[in-house]
Motif scaffolding. Structure first.
Motif, PDB file in Angstrom:
ATOM      1  N   PHE A 139      48.706  36.658  48.437  1.00  0.00           N
ATOM      2  CA  PHE A 139      48.749  36.916  46.995  1.00  0.00           C
ATOM      3  C   PHE A 139      47.637  37.885  46.588  1.00  0.00           C
ATOM      4  O   PHE A 139      47.862  38.777  45.768  1.00  0.00           O
ATOM      5  CB  PHE A 139      48.651  35.602  46.218  1.00  0.00           C
ATOM      6  CG  PHE A 139      48.774  35.771  44.735  1.00  0.00           C
ATOM      7  CD1 PHE A 139      49.849  36.467  44.191  1.00  0.00           C
ATOM      8  CD2 PHE A 139      47.819  35.262  43.875  1.00  0.00           C
ATOM      9  CE1 PHE A 139      49.968  36.647  42.823  1.00  0.00           C
ATOM     10  CE2 PHE A 139      47.916  35.436  42.509  1.00  0.00           C
ATOM     11  CZ  PHE A 139      48.989  36.132  41.981  1.00  0.00           C
ATOM     12  N   GLN A 169      48.906  41.332  47.501  1.00  0.00           N
ATOM     13  CA  GLN A 169      49.988  41.779  46.613  1.00  0.00           C
ATOM     14  C   GLN A 169      49.458  42.085  45.215  1.00  0.00           C
ATOM     15  O   GLN A 169      49.868  43.042  44.587  1.00  0.00           O
ATOM     16  CB  GLN A 169      51.090  40.728  46.542  1.00  0.00           C
ATOM     17  CG  GLN A 169      51.951  40.704  47.785  1.00  0.00           C
ATOM     18  CD  GLN A 169      52.979  39.590  47.690  1.00  0.00           C
ATOM     19  OE1 GLN A 169      52.735  38.466  48.109  1.00  0.00           O
ATOM     20  NE2 GLN A 169      54.122  39.897  47.108  1.00  0.00           N
ATOM     21  N   GLN A 170      48.543  41.236  44.743  1.00  0.00           N
ATOM     22  CA  GLN A 170      47.993  41.452  43.409  1.00  0.00           C
ATOM     23  C   GLN A 170      47.188  42.751  43.358  1.00  0.00           C
ATOM     24  O   GLN A 170      46.928  43.298  42.309  1.00  0.00           O
ATOM     25  CB  GLN A 170      47.127  40.257  43.000  1.00  0.00           C
ATOM     26  CG  GLN A 170      47.187  39.924  41.501  1.00  0.00           C
ATOM     27  CD  GLN A 170      46.926  41.086  40.582  1.00  0.00           C
ATOM     28  OE1 GLN A 170      45.859  41.692  40.640  1.00  0.00           O
ATOM     29  NE2 GLN A 170      47.904  41.430  39.730  1.00  0.00           N
ATOM     30  N   ARG A 171      46.807  43.258  44.518  1.00  0.00           N
ATOM     31  CA  ARG A 171      46.108  44.537  44.530  1.00  0.00           C
ATOM     32  C   ARG A 171      47.056  45.675  44.895  1.00  0.00           C
ATOM     33  O   ARG A 171      46.632  46.745  45.331  1.00  0.00           O
ATOM     34  CB  ARG A 171      44.922  44.488  45.506  1.00  0.00           C
ATOM     35  CG  ARG A 171      43.851  43.466  45.137  1.00  0.00           C
ATOM     36  CD  ARG A 171      43.244  43.710  43.742  1.00  0.00           C
ATOM     37  NE  ARG A 171      42.221  42.718  43.425  1.00  0.00           N
ATOM     38  CZ  ARG A 171      42.383  41.705  42.581  1.00  0.00           C
ATOM     39  NH1 ARG A 171      43.535  41.550  41.936  1.00  0.00           N
ATOM     40  NH2 ARG A 171      41.411  40.843  42.359  1.00  0.00           N
ATOM     41  N   GLY A 172      48.363  45.389  44.778  1.00  0.00           N
ATOM     42  CA  GLY A 172      49.361  46.451  44.918  1.00  0.00           C
ATOM     43  C   GLY A 172      49.873  46.673  46.327  1.00  0.00           C
ATOM     44  O   GLY A 172      50.687  47.561  46.571  1.00  0.00           O
ATOM     45  N   HIS A 218      48.517  33.294  36.921  1.00  0.00           N
ATOM     46  CA  HIS A 218      49.295  33.386  38.148  1.00  0.00           C
ATOM     47  C   HIS A 218      50.760  33.714  37.879  1.00  0.00           C
ATOM     48  O   HIS A 218      51.379  34.472  38.620  1.00  0.00           O
ATOM     49  CB  HIS A 218      49.169  32.084  38.953  1.00  0.00           C
ATOM     50  CG  HIS A 218      47.846  31.961  39.636  1.00  0.00           C
ATOM     51  ND1 HIS A 218      46.889  31.050  39.282  1.00  0.00           N
ATOM     52  CD2 HIS A 218      47.307  32.671  40.658  1.00  0.00           C
ATOM     53  CE1 HIS A 218      45.824  31.197  40.058  1.00  0.00           C
ATOM     54  NE2 HIS A 218      46.048  32.184  40.893  1.00  0.00           N
ATOM     55  N   ALA A 260      51.003  37.322  37.032  1.00  0.00           N
ATOM     56  CA  ALA A 260      50.780  38.175  38.205  1.00  0.00           C
ATOM     57  C   ALA A 260      51.888  38.026  39.244  1.00  0.00           C
ATOM     58  O   ALA A 260      51.955  38.801  40.195  1.00  0.00           O
ATOM     59  CB  ALA A 260      49.426  37.861  38.829  1.00  0.00           C
ATOM     60  N   GLY A 261      52.754  37.024  39.065  1.00  0.00           N
ATOM     61  CA  GLY A 261      53.926  36.922  39.940  1.00  0.00           C
ATOM     62  C   GLY A 261      53.698  36.192  41.233  1.00  0.00           C
ATOM     63  O   GLY A 261      54.290  36.510  42.267  1.00  0.00           O
ATOM     64  N   ARG A 262      52.848  35.189  41.223  1.00  0.00           N
ATOM     65  CA  ARG A 262      52.593  34.455  42.449  1.00  0.00           C
ATOM     66  C   ARG A 262      53.800  33.603  42.848  1.00  0.00           C
ATOM     67  O   ARG A 262      54.445  32.988  42.004  1.00  0.00           O
ATOM     68  CB  ARG A 262      51.382  33.541  42.241  1.00  0.00           C
ATOM     69  CG  ARG A 262      51.117  32.752  43.482  1.00  0.00           C
ATOM     70  CD  ARG A 262      49.773  32.101  43.522  1.00  0.00           C
ATOM     71  NE  ARG A 262      49.623  31.596  44.871  1.00  0.00           N
ATOM     72  CZ  ARG A 262      48.474  31.357  45.465  1.00  0.00           C
ATOM     73  NH1 ARG A 262      47.363  31.590  44.817  1.00  0.00           N
ATOM     74  NH2 ARG A 262      48.429  30.908  46.681  1.00  0.00           N
ATOM     75  N   ASP A 263      54.063  33.557  44.179  1.00  0.00           N
ATOM     76  CA  ASP A 263      55.119  32.696  44.717  1.00  0.00           C
ATOM     77  C   ASP A 263      54.814  31.244  44.420  1.00  0.00           C
ATOM     78  O   ASP A 263      53.654  30.845  44.448  1.00  0.00           O
ATOM     79  CB  ASP A 263      55.184  32.847  46.246  1.00  0.00           C
ATOM     80  CG  ASP A 263      56.151  33.931  46.646  1.00  0.00           C
ATOM     81  OD1 ASP A 263      56.958  34.351  45.801  1.00  0.00           O
ATOM     82  OD2 ASP A 263      56.085  34.366  47.815  1.00  0.00           O
ATOM     83  N   ALA A 283      55.305  40.867  42.783  1.00  0.00           N
ATOM     84  CA  ALA A 283      53.871  40.787  42.488  1.00  0.00           C
ATOM     85  C   ALA A 283      53.182  42.138  42.682  1.00  0.00           C
ATOM     86  O   ALA A 283      52.364  42.555  41.857  1.00  0.00           O
ATOM     87  CB  ALA A 283      53.217  39.727  43.375  1.00  0.00           C
ATOM     88  N   GLU A 284      53.520  42.844  43.780  1.00  0.00           N
ATOM     89  CA  GLU A 284      52.824  44.108  44.038  1.00  0.00           C
ATOM     90  C   GLU A 284      53.231  45.183  43.027  1.00  0.00           C
ATOM     91  O   GLU A 284      52.439  46.048  42.682  1.00  0.00           O
ATOM     92  CB  GLU A 284      53.022  44.587  45.479  1.00  0.00           C
ATOM     93  CG  GLU A 284      54.426  44.940  45.890  1.00  0.00           C
ATOM     94  CD  GLU A 284      55.185  43.744  46.455  1.00  0.00           C
ATOM     95  OE1 GLU A 284      54.807  42.593  46.156  1.00  0.00           O
ATOM     96  OE2 GLU A 284      56.163  43.965  47.195  1.00  0.00           O
ATOM     97  N   LEU A 296      44.646  40.847  38.120  1.00  0.00           N
ATOM     98  CA  LEU A 296      44.154  39.480  37.963  1.00  0.00           C
ATOM     99  C   LEU A 296      42.854  39.335  38.747  1.00  0.00           C
ATOM    100  O   LEU A 296      42.834  39.541  39.964  1.00  0.00           O
ATOM    101  CB  LEU A 296      45.199  38.486  38.493  1.00  0.00           C
ATOM    102  CG  LEU A 296      44.791  37.009  38.538  1.00  0.00           C
ATOM    103  CD1 LEU A 296      44.567  36.454  37.133  1.00  0.00           C
ATOM    104  CD2 LEU A 296      45.852  36.174  39.249  1.00  0.00           C
TER     105      LEU A 296
END
Lengths: 478, 249
Positions: A429, A432-435, B45, B48-51, B72-73, B82
């Motif tokens: 995560f 992914q949160q950093r693209g 979360h 941000a699209g967390r599973d 999420a990406e 986030l």
């Protein structure tokens, strides 16, 4: 999580195509006549044939080892063909120019520099196709430095004294079931001799390719580094995708005489079988080095291929102050099974060994580290440091560690550290949160995990190993 | 910028967000406060699209796009950032490598070429200085062996490099001493501008002394039950969350 990883681990085996050449393959089956036929095809002297037959007779009385943490149906040794050669090689081409271009194209397609004028020409290559070596580059340049680099078949003819002296000196004919089989039927592999005090002017490498169906490949490699010499050697391997399992049973022997230094790196990418575990290579390999006084043997391996791997590159630290190293990354995915590790046998005084083993398991695979550190009574002041780390991707795979320690000298020090970790949801995560997309994220996390081993590889290989890992992990995220 | 309508979400079959509404305009700083278990971290979360966070209802519009429909990406690439409460370690992956992969991914999504290594190193070093981190910090593994303060400053460094449109700070103050808090707050304040918005999630009003919000919302049982200006946080500090529950009831 597992489902999510699986989606990213859909692996494509890039080396899975077949070269369309006419081959002469001897009929399946194994008996003394077959061994005589192999020996005759290679125009071997009588002593070599006798050596093979002795190994075969020993093998007949041996049992397949059962102790490894792998499961596979017992191979039918009578259903395999033990020798296959492209027809064009029967005329024994004298130089690379005479070799069938289709064969050379096979290696080009695999990214191997086959022409000496190529940019990446810092590496000399021996190309082994099924049972024969199709050519070796830079032989003249190496010869000028006194270095012998040729196929083992040629060495039997041209350097019989060296071969007689050292073949089987580290891995005896009856060392184990597969080593005995290899000694009986070995076809080709590389021979290296570095004379006293010579630092080999370029990297040496052998690229093994299995092409023909229903054949086994029995590679035999012998590297001798004479006193005070140095060599770095690389080995690569691939095979086409086929539904049936194929056997690769190799023996590699290294001899490092006083003050010599041998670095042996492998990137093993044999066809691992499909996502349901069908097909793939059975890779049963015996690799061992003998280290004399103040010499050093370093094994580095990146194992991503094969359906079943059974392999323990080892060092016999016979000489005082000799050094043994083993750096390993073993990645298993789908239904692959790997039981791999090393043996460090400390005989001499103040001998030192380092073991860094990284196992990565994804999907339904089983990955085991098995290692022996043995301190004999004479190993005064010897030291070993072992670090085994396992990384799990998803929750269907297995990672196992079987360390064996035998110490018969009270002054010897053995250290062992082991960890097991998972590629976590949190790490994924964060990326992914950093693209960063999940495939890239997994490959980055896995590469980070392997860093201590990759930094031991020669540079071109380190890049290749990283990419290979990425491909092998495609579709394995969970 | 961000428009959340009637958002509902579940984690492991438990409803955490229960009809949440919130609108954030460019340049605004919104503080989300509330007792433990109110759904504060879940909100970050989910956005941000967390599973594992299942959206069961509602809509979220982010810059004219349906946020809930994006991976999420993709959300990160489109400018949502986030900052984690507990940043995770990635052993063996150097901070530099991670940051470059991240910046390159975000640039690629905007159709820009990857930065050259030289340019990137220069930029990363400058930004390190801005958040008071030594340069050798870039060579260390991502969050590997970092102190609490270093982890938070690393989050801030990432925020500076990625230049997001919307930053969600998830309990950034937790685990920070006053000095570290000051550094992080200064960094955040320096990033404030008329185009960039912030959602500051926090349990304590202390953080809001440093990062002064335009609006304060109180989250309870998965919804915003009271909104106000800066002074609402001070009221909460004085009376506790129980006061709101009583007042709303």
């Amino acid at each position: 999580m597992s489902e999510q990883f699986d989606q990213y681990l859909k692996s494509e085996y890039a080396a899975g195509w077949v070269t369309d050449v006419e081959s002469l393959t001897i009929p399946p089956g194994l008996n003394e006549d077959v061994i005589r036929l192999i020996s005759a095809k290679k125009h071997e002297p009588e002593w070599m044939l006798e050596w093979r037959l002795k190994a075969y007779r020993g093998w007949l009385e041996m049992q397949e080892p059962k102790w490894a943490h792998v499961k596979y149906p017992k191979p039918d040794f009578q259903a395999l063909s033990y020798y296959s050669s492209p027809k064009s090689m029967e005329d024994r081409p004298q130089s690379l120019d005479e070799v069938d271009p289709e064969l050379l194209r096979t290696y080009e397609k695999l990214g191997i520099p086959v022409h000496e004028q190529e940019v990446l020409a810092g590496v000399a290559v021996d190309m082994v196709f099924d049972s024969v070596s199709v050519g070796t580059t830079f032989r003249q340049k190496l010869k000028d430095a006194g270095v012998i680099f040729c196929s083992i078949s040629e060495a039997v003819h041209e350097y019989p004294e060296l071969v007689k002296k050292y073949l089987g000196s580290v891995v005896p004919q009856k060392d184990n079931f597969y080593a005995a089989l290899n000694s009986a039927v070995f076809s080709d592999g590389s021979f290296v001799y570095i004379p006293k005090g010579v630092r080999c002017p370029m990297e040496l490498s052998t690229y093994f390719r299995i092409n023909e169906a229903k054949t086994g490949q029995f590679e035999r490699t012998l590297i001798i580094a004479d006193e005070g010499s140095q060599v770095s050697y690389l080995e690569g391997c691939t095979a086409p995708m086929r539904d049936e399992n194929q056997l690769h049973a190799a023996v590699v022997e290294l001899v490092a005489l006083d003050d010599a230094d041998i670095k042996y790196s492998t990137v093993q990418n044999w066809y691992p079988g499909d996502e349901n575990g069908k097909g793939g290579i059975y890779n049963f390999v015996t690799k061992r080095g003998l280290a004399m006084n103040r010499s050093k043997i370093s094994w580095t391996q990146v194992e991503t291929g094969s359906a079943v791997t059974w392999k323990y590159p080892s060092c016999i630290l016979k000489g005082d102050d000799s050094i043994g190293e083993f750096y390993s990354v073993a990645l298993t995915s789908n239904y692959q099974q790997a039981d791999t590790g090393t043996k460090m046998i400390h005989l001499g005084k103040n001998t030192r060994s380092t073991i860094i083993a990284k196992g990565i398991s994804a999907k339904n695979s089983e990955n085991s580290y098995r290692g022996l550190v043995k301190m004999n009574p004479g190993a005064e002041g010897a030291r070993n440091y072992t670090q085994c780390d396992s990384l799990l991707i998803g929750d269907q795979c297995g990672a196992h560690t079987f360390p064996y320690i035998e110490s018969k000298n009270p002054t010897a020090v053995v250290e062992h550290e082991a960890t097991t970790s998972k590629v976590s949801d949190d790490q994924m995560f964060l990326c992914q949160q950093r693209g960063i997309d999940p495939e890239k994220a997994v490959s980055m996390i896995v590469n980070g995990f392997c860093k201590d081993v990759f930094k031991e590889l020669p540079m071109e290989f380190a890049v290749e190993a990283g990419k290979l890992l990425e491909v092998s992990l495609e579709g394995a995220v969970g | 910028m961000l428009n959340i309508k009637n958002l509902q979400a579940k984690v492991e079959e438990k409803t955490i967000l229960n009809g949440l509404n919130l609108e954030v305009k460019p340049g605004e700083v919104h503080a989300i406060m509330g007792p433990n278990g109110a759904g504060k971290s879940t909100l970050g979360h989910v956005l941000a699209g967390r599973d594992g966070y299942e959206v069961t209802g509602g809509e979220v519009d982010f810059e004219g796009r349906d946020l809930l429909d994006m991976e999420a990406e993709e959300r990160a690439q489109s400018g949502l950032f986030l900052a984690f409460q507990y940043p995770v370690e990635i052993p063996g992956v150097s901070n530099m490598e991670f940051l470059k992969a991240s910046v390159d991914a975000i640039r690629a999504s905007r159709g820009q070429d990857a930065m050259t290594s030289m340019d990137f190193i220069k930029l990363a070093r400058e930004r390190c200085k801005a958040v008071d981190l030594p340069q050798d910090f870039l060579k260390r593994g991502v969050n590997e062996g970092f102190s609490g303060g270093e982890k938070k400053r690393n989050e801030l460094l990432q925020m500076m490099l990625l230049e997001p449109k919307l930053c969600i700070l998830d309990e950034t103050d937790s685990g920070l001493d006053i000095d570290a808090l000051q550094v992080v707050a200064d960094g955040v304040n320096a990033l404030r501008n008329p185009e960039r918005s912030f959602i500051v999630v926090t349990h304590y009003q202390r953080l809001l002394d440093y990062i002064v919000p335009d609006y304060v919302h109180v989250l309870s049982k998965g919804r915003i039950i009271k909104s106000g200006g800066r002074e609402l946080a001070l009221e909460l500090e004085k009376h506790g969350y129980g006061w709101i529950d009583e007042e709303v009831a």
